[in-house]
Design a protein around this motif. Structure first.
Motif, PDB file in Angstrom:
ATOM      1  N   GLY A 108      11.990   7.256  -8.369  1.00  0.00           N
ATOM      2  CA  GLY A 108      12.242   6.548  -9.613  1.00  0.00           C
ATOM      3  C   GLY A 108      12.620   7.478 -10.735  1.00  0.00           C
ATOM      4  O   GLY A 108      12.220   8.647 -10.765  1.00  0.00           O
ATOM      5  N   ASP A 109      13.395   6.952 -11.663  1.00  0.00           N
ATOM      6  CA  ASP A 109      13.820   7.703 -12.840  1.00  0.00           C
ATOM      7  C   ASP A 109      13.927   6.703 -13.979  1.00  0.00           C
ATOM      8  O   ASP A 109      14.732   5.767 -13.913  1.00  0.00           O
ATOM      9  CB  ASP A 109      15.171   8.370 -12.587  1.00  0.00           C
ATOM     10  N   GLY A 110      13.078   6.895 -15.013  1.00  0.00           N
ATOM     11  CA  GLY A 110      13.126   5.926 -16.093  1.00  0.00           C
ATOM     12  C   GLY A 110      12.264   6.332 -17.270  1.00  0.00           C
ATOM     13  O   GLY A 110      11.768   7.455 -17.360  1.00  0.00           O
ATOM     14  N   ASP A 111      12.083   5.385 -18.176  1.00  0.00           N
ATOM     15  CA  ASP A 111      11.331   5.611 -19.413  1.00  0.00           C
ATOM     16  C   ASP A 111      10.251   4.551 -19.561  1.00  0.00           C
ATOM     17  O   ASP A 111      10.397   3.405 -19.117  1.00  0.00           O
ATOM     18  CB  ASP A 111      12.251   5.546 -20.629  1.00  0.00           C
ATOM     19  N   ILE A 112       9.179   4.949 -20.231  1.00  0.00           N
ATOM     20  CA  ILE A 112       8.118   4.032 -20.629  1.00  0.00           C
ATOM     21  C   ILE A 112       8.036   4.073 -22.149  1.00  0.00           C
ATOM     22  O   ILE A 112       7.760   5.121 -22.733  1.00  0.00           O
ATOM     23  CB  ILE A 112       6.763   4.429 -20.014  1.00  0.00           C
ATOM     24  N   ASP A 113       8.326   2.939 -22.774  1.00  0.00           N
ATOM     25  CA  ASP A 113       8.260   2.846 -24.231  1.00  0.00           C
ATOM     26  C   ASP A 113       6.834   2.440 -24.609  1.00  0.00           C
ATOM     27  O   ASP A 113       6.458   1.271 -24.519  1.00  0.00           O
ATOM     28  CB  ASP A 113       9.263   1.819 -24.744  1.00  0.00           C
ATOM     29  N   LEU A 114       6.047   3.431 -25.019  1.00  0.00           N
ATOM     30  CA  LEU A 114       4.643   3.160 -25.321  1.00  0.00           C
ATOM     31  C   LEU A 114       4.465   2.318 -26.576  1.00  0.00           C
ATOM     32  O   LEU A 114       3.399   1.719 -26.772  1.00  0.00           O
ATOM     33  CB  LEU A 114       3.891   4.481 -25.483  1.00  0.00           C
ATOM     34  N   LYS A 115       5.463   2.242 -27.424  1.00  0.00           N
ATOM     35  CA  LYS A 115       5.345   1.465 -28.648  1.00  0.00           C
ATOM     36  C   LYS A 115       5.135  -0.012 -28.337  1.00  0.00           C
ATOM     37  O   LYS A 115       4.389  -0.697 -29.033  1.00  0.00           O
ATOM     38  CB  LYS A 115       6.598   1.644 -29.505  1.00  0.00           C
ATOM     39  N   VAL A 116       5.817  -0.495 -27.292  1.00  0.00           N
ATOM     40  CA  VAL A 116       5.689  -1.901 -26.905  1.00  0.00           C
ATOM     41  C   VAL A 116       5.125  -2.041 -25.493  1.00  0.00           C
ATOM     42  O   VAL A 116       5.040  -3.141 -24.956  1.00  0.00           O
ATOM     43  CB  VAL A 116       7.054  -2.617 -26.986  1.00  0.00           C
ATOM     44  N   LEU A 117       4.744  -0.901 -24.878  1.00  0.00           N
ATOM     45  CA  LEU A 117       4.249  -0.877 -23.499  1.00  0.00           C
ATOM     46  C   LEU A 117       5.246  -1.552 -22.558  1.00  0.00           C
ATOM     47  O   LEU A 117       4.907  -2.458 -21.785  1.00  0.00           O
ATOM     48  CB  LEU A 117       2.876  -1.542 -23.401  1.00  0.00           C
ATOM     49  N   PRO A 177       0.834  -1.204   0.000  1.00  0.00           N
ATOM     50  CA  PRO A 177       0.000   0.000   0.000  1.00  0.00           C
ATOM     51  C   PRO A 177       0.870   1.256   0.000  1.00  0.00           C
ATOM     52  O   PRO A 177       1.986   1.261   0.513  1.00  0.00           O
ATOM     53  CB  PRO A 177      -0.802  -0.121   1.292  1.00  0.00           C
ATOM     54  N   PHE A 178       0.350   2.330  -0.596  1.00  0.00           N
ATOM     55  CA  PHE A 178       1.083   3.588  -0.595  1.00  0.00           C
ATOM     56  C   PHE A 178       0.098   4.736  -0.396  1.00  0.00           C
ATOM     57  O   PHE A 178      -1.101   4.625  -0.664  1.00  0.00           O
ATOM     58  CB  PHE A 178       1.886   3.768  -1.889  1.00  0.00           C
ATOM     59  N   GLN A 179       0.658   5.854   0.065  1.00  0.00           N
ATOM     60  CA  GLN A 179      -0.160   7.046   0.280  1.00  0.00           C
ATOM     61  C   GLN A 179      -0.275   7.892  -0.984  1.00  0.00           C
ATOM     62  O   GLN A 179      -1.319   8.487  -1.253  1.00  0.00           O
ATOM     63  CB  GLN A 179       0.442   7.890   1.411  1.00  0.00           C
ATOM     64  N   GLU A 180       0.812   7.930  -1.747  1.00  0.00           N
ATOM     65  CA  GLU A 180       0.817   8.775  -2.935  1.00  0.00           C
ATOM     66  C   GLU A 180       1.844   8.263  -3.931  1.00  0.00           C
ATOM     67  O   GLU A 180       2.944   7.839  -3.554  1.00  0.00           O
ATOM     68  CB  GLU A 180       1.145  10.223  -2.542  1.00  0.00           C
ATOM     69  N   LEU A 181       1.458   8.289  -5.221  1.00  0.00           N
ATOM     70  CA  LEU A 181       2.381   7.969  -6.311  1.00  0.00           C
ATOM     71  C   LEU A 181       2.205   9.073  -7.349  1.00  0.00           C
ATOM     72  O   LEU A 181       1.101   9.296  -7.844  1.00  0.00           O
ATOM     73  CB  LEU A 181       2.050   6.597  -6.902  1.00  0.00           C
ATOM     74  N   LYS A 182       3.290   9.782  -7.668  1.00  0.00           N
ATOM     75  CA  LYS A 182       3.142  10.914  -8.580  1.00  0.00           C
ATOM     76  C   LYS A 182       4.381  11.062  -9.455  1.00  0.00           C
ATOM     77  O   LYS A 182       5.438  10.465  -9.188  1.00  0.00           O
ATOM     78  CB  LYS A 182       2.902  12.199  -7.804  1.00  0.00           C
ATOM     79  N   GLY A 183       4.232  11.865 -10.499  1.00  0.00           N
ATOM     80  CA  GLY A 183       5.351  12.122 -11.386  1.00  0.00           C
ATOM     81  C   GLY A 183       4.919  12.932 -12.586  1.00  0.00           C
ATOM     82  O   GLY A 183       3.748  13.269 -12.762  1.00  0.00           O
ATOM     83  N   ASN A 184       5.885  13.259 -13.420  1.00  0.00           N
ATOM     84  CA  ASN A 184       5.645  13.995 -14.657  1.00  0.00           C
ATOM     85  C   ASN A 184       6.233  13.205 -15.816  1.00  0.00           C
ATOM     86  O   ASN A 184       7.291  12.563 -15.688  1.00  0.00           O
ATOM     87  CB  ASN A 184       6.288  15.382 -14.607  1.00  0.00           C
ATOM     88  N   LEU A 185       5.542  13.251 -16.955  1.00  0.00           N
ATOM     89  CA  LEU A 185       5.976  12.524 -18.139  1.00  0.00           C
ATOM     90  C   LEU A 185       6.216  13.504 -19.278  1.00  0.00           C
ATOM     91  O   LEU A 185       5.443  14.438 -19.481  1.00  0.00           O
ATOM     92  CB  LEU A 185       4.918  11.511 -18.565  1.00  0.00           C
ATOM     93  N   ASN A 198      10.215   9.771 -17.433  1.00  0.00           N
ATOM     94  CA  ASN A 198       9.652  10.070 -16.113  1.00  0.00           C
ATOM     95  C   ASN A 198      10.810  10.191 -15.102  1.00  0.00           C
ATOM     96  O   ASN A 198      11.178   9.228 -14.439  1.00  0.00           O
ATOM     97  CB  ASN A 198       8.680   8.955 -15.715  1.00  0.00           C
ATOM     98  N   PRO A 199      11.400  11.401 -14.985  1.00  0.00           N
ATOM     99  CA  PRO A 199      12.592  11.547 -14.137  1.00  0.00           C
ATOM    100  C   PRO A 199      12.270  11.727 -12.655  1.00  0.00           C
ATOM    101  O   PRO A 199      13.189  11.716 -11.837  1.00  0.00           O
ATOM    102  CB  PRO A 199      13.259  12.802 -14.702  1.00  0.00           C
ATOM    103  N   ASP A 200      11.001  11.926 -12.305  1.00  0.00           N
ATOM    104  CA  ASP A 200      10.697  12.310 -10.931  1.00  0.00           C
ATOM    105  C   ASP A 200       9.581  11.469 -10.307  1.00  0.00           C
ATOM    106  O   ASP A 200       8.728  11.984  -9.600  1.00  0.00           O
ATOM    107  CB  ASP A 200      10.316  13.794 -10.881  1.00  0.00           C
ATOM    108  N   LEU A 201       9.599  10.175 -10.599  1.00  0.00           N
ATOM    109  CA  LEU A 201       8.616   9.292  -9.970  1.00  0.00           C
ATOM    110  C   LEU A 201       8.854   9.248  -8.460  1.00  0.00           C
ATOM    111  O   LEU A 201       9.987   9.089  -8.001  1.00  0.00           O
ATOM    112  CB  LEU A 201       8.725   7.878 -10.546  1.00  0.00           C
ATOM    113  N   LYS A 202       7.786   9.416  -7.699  1.00  0.00           N
ATOM    114  CA  LYS A 202       7.911   9.392  -6.247  1.00  0.00           C
ATOM    115  C   LYS A 202       6.717   8.645  -5.662  1.00  0.00           C
ATOM    116  O   LYS A 202       5.570   8.909  -6.025  1.00  0.00           O
ATOM    117  CB  LYS A 202       7.984  10.801  -5.667  1.00  0.00           C
TER     118      LYS A 202
END
Length: 743
Positions: A641-650, A610-618, A627-631
């Motif tokens: 967290g700091d990473g990428d989401i490749d939407l082409k292959v999900l 469980p978590f209280q909050e999950l946020k970030g900017n894409l 997404n360099p600022d996943l928290k």
């Protein structure tokens, strides 16, 4: 006096005998066939037509002026060798004495084998336009030449014309057998014809009902259509009032041809028709129409016939199976769920002009949905569609085509890949190697937008729904406003309530470029993210209420093309959620046990986090979201967290750090006791694999864990330096020694 009366009677009887004898002599000793050439010349001089009489002329004089023409044809003087009409026989008789009173009393009129040919040439000139015209020729000798330009022309004073007295029409019957009318347009290649025309009437009198029956076969070549028709009813002509009625009209027939793909449509129409030329009004009341399964009632009225006709009325279509009706006339609907369009019913007011049609006060039932409002085509040529509709419920999905076999196979292959990866991830519970990145495209390459149709679309729609099902999402109180013109479609607003949250979207689609351009802005407020993913057939990696704002653009005419060119940005927050089947505590415990040089004694537990909050900017760049600022805020710890989401292959690839914030309570396994020495340290994880796995694809990042161990060792030496040296050396020297061991 008696003698005078007797003498007068004898005189009248003698005169009558003389007239009868004269009529007998004329009809028996005078043969009109001897005067065919004179008759043809009279037709040329008076009617300006070329009359050809190949058959005999029969006639009678008294008390009927009778005439029979056989094998006759008519042509214009412009083209005398090209008859536009011919007939086998025309027979009629007129009473002689009523003619003196301008009354036409005729016996049976019969027309046999009439053939009328209308032709428009390549220049657009119709042969009927030359009827009554004289051919252009040089002036005859002795004729008066036209006045030269500039010379005054003597004006003949115009004589006022007296309005002609109406002629009474009185015919015992009219019969037309085996007539044919054809029209040929050389400009367009179109041909129309009416063959085997049969027409019969009862007595034809003014202001009385005239029984009428007619049959014909109609056909056209573009497209190839053939119609068998039969017309019955009673025609009433009131010439003094300029009123014409067709009472008890019954029109029926059958339509076949290429558009019906070998099938046929039977049709019928009934009602009462009225044309009032004096008032410029026409009406059709008591309408009953049928076409295969379709049944309709209504009434129509047209005003301003001398200007732009304005049609008003009402229509009611009884419930019928639209899908079966379309199939019965050889047409094919787009693929949709079985049973769709099986119950369609419509009641509406109608308003129309020659260029527009509006359905007002609509009550439309479509399967399980009810609509009310207005639909209008403001301009047929521009296909200007206007719609204001309100519905109780409407399931869009049941009317959309299912996924193609190609798309379904690609989806199945991807799901198999994800399921296999997920099974391995769960079995290892974080001890197996990182999952591989997905390699199969998640999107269809099939054509998405009907560009040709959309480029011509002129639409303005305002729709509201009590509940709208779209892409399996149950949207409450949905509202849609959209416009489209000249290839630019604008979504002014799409909003609704979804799973106790709400959303709103705006955007444009420009189909004018070779690759359509999409611009979309969305806002989602407190919508359960897992419900959205489940509705799309995906396994949700996370639960919680999501807030999302985004602005994205893309170009192309397929899902894959749009994703490949996706650019823009988004920000998201998920509150009070759960990372499903992802035990970050277990991952943290494994890292601590490694540094403690101990082995975990218990089996990993597959519980949620469980978590209280999950946020970030894409930030989207050509289908890849950075997404360099996943928290993530979890009780007692924070995840960065700091990473990428490749939407082409999900797929995803993240570097994640877990920081213990001060909760130093005992961990479930003795090998990973936190203690104060682990507070504030960022424990490294690597998350890679299909996006659907979420945190289940995370593993301890051993490479970065070594850096943590080095840092912890340096901190321990720094503590010993402080303990041993105390205040014996300067602070600058102690800091230099600490920095040396922390490298």
């Amino acid at each position: 006096m008696k003698a005078f009366g007797k003498i007068l009677g004898l005189v009248l009887l003698g005169l009558l005998l003389i007239i009868v004898a004269a009529g007998f002599a004329l009809t028996h000793f005078f043969d009109p066939n001897d005067y065919k050439n004179e008759i043809r010349q009279i037709a040329r001089d008076k009617a300006h037509i070329e009359l050809t009489l190949n058959g005999d002329i029969g006639w009678s004089l008294f008390p009927w002026l009778g005439l029979e023409l056989h094998e006759a044809s008519v042509a214009t003087l412009i083209k005398p060798d090209e008859p536009y009409a011919d007939l086998q026989m025309l027979g009629l008789s007129v009473r002689v004495l009523p003619l003196l009173r301008r009354e036409v009393q005729m016996s049976d009129v019969r027309v046999e084998g009439l053939n009328l040919r209308l032709n428009r040439d390549k220049n657009g000139h119709g042969n009927w336009e030359d009827i009554g015209k004289l051919p252009t020729a040089a002036p005859a000798p002795g004729s008066t030449p036209p006045a030269a330009a500039g010379e005054p022309v003597a004006e003949t004073p115009a004589q006022p014309e007296k309005p002609p007295q109406p002629i009474r029409l009185d015919i015992d019957s009219l019969t037309v057998n085996n007539a044919r009318v054809e029209y040929n347009d050389e400009q367009t290649g179109k041909q129309f014809s009416a063959e085997s025309i049969q027409l019969s009437t009862g007595a034809v009198h003014d202001s009385t009902n005239i029984p009428l029956k007619a049959t014909a076969f109609l056909s056209t070549n573009q497209p190839v259509l053939r119609v068998r028709t039969e017309l019955n009813g009673e025609l009433r002509i009131e010439r003094a009032l300029q009123r014409y009625k067709f009472e008890d009209l019954k029109l029926s027939g059958e339509l076949t041809g290429d558009p019906l793909q070998g099938k046929a449509m039977t049709f019928s129409a009934q009602g009462q028709m009225l044309l009032d030329k004096a008032a410029n009004v026409a009406e059709w009341t008591g309408i009953k129409i049928s076409a295969n399964q379709l049944r309709a009632l209504g009434e129509l009225k047209a005003n301003d016939l001398d200007k732009t006709p304005q049609i008003t009325g009402a229509i009611s279509i009884a419930q019928f199976d639209l899908a079966k009706f379309v199939d019965s006339i050889g047409q094919t609907l787009p693929a949709m769920a079985e049973g769709s369009l099986s119950k369609v019913e419509l009641v509406s007011r109608v308003a129309a002009t020659p260029t527009s049609l509006a359905l007002d006060n609509i009550n439309l039932k479509l399967d399980d949905s009810s609509f009310s409002g207005r639909i209008a085509v403001e301009d047929f040529a521009k296909q200007s569609l206007r719609a204001i509709l309100k519905a109780d419920t409407f399931n869009v999905d049941r009317y959309l085509p299912p996924k193609s076999e190609k798309a379904a196979s690609a989806t199945q292959a991807r799901q198999t890949e994800v399921a296999s990866t997920e099974a391995d991830a769960m079995a290892g519970a974080g001890s197996t190697p990182l999952p591989d990145k997905p390699s199969k495209s998640a999107w269809s390459t099939e054509r998405l937008f009907p560009v040709e149709r959309l480029s011509k679309l002129d639409v303005n729609a305002d729709l509201t729904f009590g509940q709208l099902t779209l892409d399996k999402l149950p949207i409450q109180n949905a509202a849609l406003k959209a416009t489209g013109q000249g290839g630019l479609l604008t979504l002014e607003n799409l909003r609704g309530e979804l799973y106790n949250g709400d959303f709103e979207a705006k955007g444009t689609l420009d189909v004018r470029p070779n690759a359509p351009l999409l611009n979309l802005q969305t806002r989602i407020n407190r919508v359960p993210v897992e419900k959205i993913l489940e509705s799309q057939g995906k396994n949700p990696p996370v639960k919680g209420l999501v807030n999302l704002t985004s602005t994205v653009t893309g170009s192309g005419n397929s899902q894959q093309a749009l994703i490949d060119t996706l650019n823009g940005n988004a920000s998201f927050v998920i509150n009070n959620g759960v990372l499903l089947n992802a035990n970050l505590e277990q991952q943290l415990c494994k890292g601590i046990a490694t540094l403690n040089r101990k082995s975990l004694s218990g089996e990993p537990r597959g519980k949620d986090t469980p978590f209280q909050e999950l946020k970030g900017n894409l930030t989207f760049r050509n289908g890849v979201a950075s997404n360099p600022d996943l928290k993530v805020r979890i009780p007692g710890m924070t995840v960065n967290g700091d990473g990428d989401i490749d939407l082409k292959v999900l797929g995803m690839d993240y570097r994640v750090g877990i920081i213990v914030e001060g909760d130093t309570s005992a961990m479930p396994d003795p090998a990973c006791q936190v203690g104060e020495k682990f507070v504030g340290i960022e424990w490294p994880l690597r998350c890679r694999g299909p996006l659907e796995l979420g945190a289940k694809a995370c593993r301890v990042d051993n490479e970065r864990l070594g850096q943590v161990a080095t840092k912890m060792a340096g901190d321990k030496l720094s503590e010993k330096i402080d303990e041993k040296l105390g205040d014996k050396v300067s602070p600058e020297l102690k800091n230099a020694l600490k920095g040396l061991f922390k490298r």
